[in-house]
Motif scaffolding. Structure first.
Motif, short mmCIF file in Angstrom:
data_model
loop_
_atom_site.label_atom_id
_atom_site.label_comp_id
_atom_site.label_asym_id
_atom_site.label_seq_id
_atom_site.Cartn_x
_atom_site.Cartn_y
_atom_site.Cartn_z
N SER A 30 85.00 61.19 43.99
CA SER A 30 85.54 62.06 44.95
C SER A 30 84.90 62.23 46.18
O SER A 30 85.35 62.08 47.25
N GLY A 31 83.49 62.66 46.07
CA GLY A 31 83.02 62.96 47.29
C GLY A 31 82.62 61.95 48.32
O GLY A 31 82.97 61.83 49.39
N ALA A 36 84.08 58.43 52.86
CA ALA A 36 84.28 56.84 53.35
C ALA A 36 85.60 57.07 54.19
O ALA A 36 85.91 56.22 54.94
N SER A 37 86.56 57.75 53.78
CA SER A 37 87.76 57.98 54.59
C SER A 37 87.54 58.21 55.63
O SER A 37 88.25 57.95 56.65
N ASP A 38 86.91 59.20 56.10
CA ASP A 38 86.63 59.78 57.37
C ASP A 38 85.25 60.49 57.55
O ASP A 38 85.25 61.74 57.38
N PRO A 39 84.18 59.78 57.95
CA PRO A 39 82.88 60.52 57.94
C PRO A 39 82.71 61.64 58.81
O PRO A 39 81.74 62.35 58.97
N ARG A 106 83.78 52.26 45.67
CA ARG A 106 83.61 51.09 46.48
C ARG A 106 84.68 50.12 46.17
O ARG A 106 85.33 49.40 46.96
N MET A 107 85.09 50.00 44.87
CA MET A 107 86.32 49.08 44.53
C MET A 107 87.76 49.44 45.15
O MET A 107 88.61 48.59 45.24
N CYS A 108 87.82 50.72 45.31
CA CYS A 108 89.13 51.47 45.78
C CYS A 108 89.18 51.13 47.36
O CYS A 108 90.39 51.43 47.75
N LEU A 109 88.24 50.76 47.87
CA LEU A 109 88.14 50.83 49.28
C LEU A 109 88.77 49.34 49.74
O LEU A 109 88.65 48.48 49.09
N GLY A 110 89.54 49.20 50.92
CA GLY A 110 89.83 47.77 51.60
C GLY A 110 88.64 47.08 51.92
O GLY A 110 87.43 47.79 52.21
N PHE A 117 80.69 50.65 53.31
CA PHE A 117 80.46 51.64 52.45
C PHE A 117 79.14 52.37 52.36
O PHE A 117 78.95 53.45 52.41
N VAL A 118 78.06 51.66 52.36
CA VAL A 118 76.74 52.24 52.00
C VAL A 118 76.42 52.95 53.24
O VAL A 118 75.70 53.93 53.10
N GLY A 119 76.58 52.45 54.45
CA GLY A 119 76.37 53.19 55.55
C GLY A 119 77.13 54.43 55.69
O GLY A 119 76.47 55.36 56.43
N MET A 120 78.27 54.59 55.19
CA MET A 120 79.00 55.78 55.46
C MET A 120 78.62 56.70 54.39
O MET A 120 78.78 58.11 54.63
N VAL A 121 78.20 56.53 53.06
CA VAL A 121 78.18 57.52 52.26
C VAL A 121 76.72 57.61 51.72
O VAL A 121 76.34 58.18 50.99
N ALA A 122 75.61 56.96 52.13
CA ALA A 122 74.47 56.76 52.02
C ALA A 122 73.92 58.42 52.50
O ALA A 122 74.17 58.48 53.88
N THR A 123 73.06 58.90 52.11
CA THR A 123 72.27 59.85 52.61
C THR A 123 71.25 59.52 53.79
O THR A 123 70.19 58.93 53.25
#
Length: 166
Positions: A30-31, A36-39, A106-110, A117-123
């Motif tokens: 969820s987080g 990923a939806s809007d950083p 990651r599978m849920c994203l377009g 994905f990695v760049g958006m959610v990685a710390t």
């Protein structure tokens, strides 16, 4: 020494580990999807992670203690609130839950978001923040998390009688 039974009930341990795995899965899933939806929506991301951990702690706290973080499990181990076998099972379950949560997210994203994905959610450290500064912040906030768990969820035996109803 042989009089003490230190064996762990495997069925109970499996339920506890599964609870930890599911809780971490939902927390990460969820987080990360919110991130990923809007950083740029920092408040929404914080709320997604905060609500997820709160709900998972309420849901799975009675089953496993709701550690949902290897740092909490480590603190439970070193304070002798958890045995080594349970600690290992919890940490493995938490790591599996985190991996599966990120994978499913990651599978849920377009396709376009999946690439980033990695760049958006990685710390990553913020602008002009050194890795050492980021590590200090991580240590302080992790201590804060573990301290909060101990203050709210761990009761010492000497205070148990005060907490029970008459």
């Amino acid at each position: 020494m042989g009089d003490q039974d230190t064996s762990v009930d495997q069925g109970t341990l499996m339920r506890q580990a599964l609870a930890e795995c599911i809780a971490v899965f939902i927390f990460v899933f969820s987080g990360c999807l919110c991130a990923a939806s809007d950083p740029t929506e920092i408040f929404a991301i914080a709320m997604a992670f905060g609500l997820a951990i709160m709900v998972m702690a309420f849901d799975f706290g009675p089953v496993s203690g709701g550690h949902i973080n290897p740092a909490v499990s480590w603190a439970m181990l070193i304070t002798r609130n958890q045995d080594a076998i349970s600690f290992c099972a919890y940490v493995v379950a938490q790591l599996i839950g985190a991996f599966l949560g990120a994978l499913c997210g990651r599978m849920c994203l377009g396709a376009d978001l999946n690439e980033k994905f990695v760049g958006m959610v990685a710390t990553n450290p913020g602008h002009e923040i050194t890795p050492v500064q980021a590590m200090v912040v991580e240590i302080i906030t992790t201590f804060s998390l573990v301290f909060t768990v101990f203050c709210t969820a761990v009761r010492s035996e000497e205070h148990t009688s005060e907490l029970q109803s008459p």
